[in-house]
Enzyme design. Sequence first.
Site, mmCIF file in Angstrom:
data_model
loop_
_atom_site.group_PDB
_atom_site.id
_atom_site.type_symbol
_atom_site.label_atom_id
_atom_site.label_comp_id
_atom_site.label_asym_id
_atom_site.label_seq_id
_atom_site.Cartn_x
_atom_site.Cartn_y
_atom_site.Cartn_z
ATOM 1 N N ASP A 23 1.029 -1.247 0.169
ATOM 2 C CA ASP A 23 -0.019 0.086 0.036
ATOM 3 C C ASP A 23 0.972 1.190 -0.077
ATOM 4 O OD1 ASP A 23 -2.377 -1.594 0.258
ATOM 5 O OD2 ASP A 23 -2.552 -1.457 2.028
ATOM 6 N N LYS A 37 -5.085 -0.038 6.530
ATOM 7 C CA LYS A 37 -6.405 -0.502 6.871
ATOM 8 C C LYS A 37 -7.533 0.429 7.422
ATOM 9 C CE LYS A 37 -6.416 -4.829 5.143
ATOM 10 N NZ LYS A 37 -5.958 -4.551 3.627
ATOM 11 N N GLU A 85 1.356 -1.312 5.586
ATOM 12 C CA GLU A 85 0.050 -1.853 5.052
ATOM 13 C C GLU A 85 -1.219 -0.860 5.613
ATOM 14 O OE1 GLU A 85 -3.319 -4.200 3.354
ATOM 15 O OE2 GLU A 85 -1.070 -3.872 3.130
#
Length: 275
Positions: A73, A106, A104
């Site tokens: 990401d 989220k 990452e």
Amino acid sequence: MSKIDLKKLFEGLQGQMVFQLSTNREFITHPGSKGDALENAWIEWLRKYLPNRYSVDKAIVIDYEGNTSHQIDIVIYDNWYTPFVFSQNGFHYIPAEGVYAVFEVKPDIQGNVGKQTYIEYAAEKIESVRALKRTSTNMINSGTKLEPRGLTKIIGGILTSTNSFTHENNDTIKKHLSAQIGLGGIDLGCIADYGFFYVDYDGQEEYKTSDFNQRIIDYYNTRNIREIIFSNAENSLVSFFLQLTRYIQQAIGTIPAIDLNAYANTIGFTIDQEL
């Protein structure tokens, strides 16, 4: 002499980013679009405040053997000494030698991708980058030829907007973080409306080992968690930014010089070493 209230300045910065992340989470309902919006918000924020020598992109990391990482990401990578970054249709393939950090993104620190928790999923992606083979070669500094530098650590982390675990303590988050070991160990993370955290490890590289790749792998496989430290919620983003900058500028510094011949060999070409 006039003065500025740095605390209020930092609070303003914090408020802007938390508002942007919470708005994306609340009003964008399509999972794919929401994920893209959150990633872009973090990327834009890091691009805005990190020094220009660091690039920030979504990317796949590659090595000289053609191995690839998972899609990452956020990759923070060198913008001065990495001579090539492959771009195709707006997507980037970055040599492993140039990578400082991977994250990452989220919406929540609690959640699952299939049977994996978000934290496990982040650790798997981090491992896919650290497992790649990197090169290091001589470089010239102020007219002096320097020996190849050992491989630098690659920071791995997770960035989220909120925390749906209990707010009474951090035990659950710490339990999940402590389970990520070896190449998948997580170094730091930011939960925008809850707090920044970093994982304090003990362990050091065995500098007698001449194989740089084996040396860095051994380091990750033998380090142990000493403690996990959380910031206050109101300082989460500023704390994260200051700690990240400290790591990449002063703990890592300049990345090793990439051995271009290792990449040239894949097309049957040998680079002349002298001018």
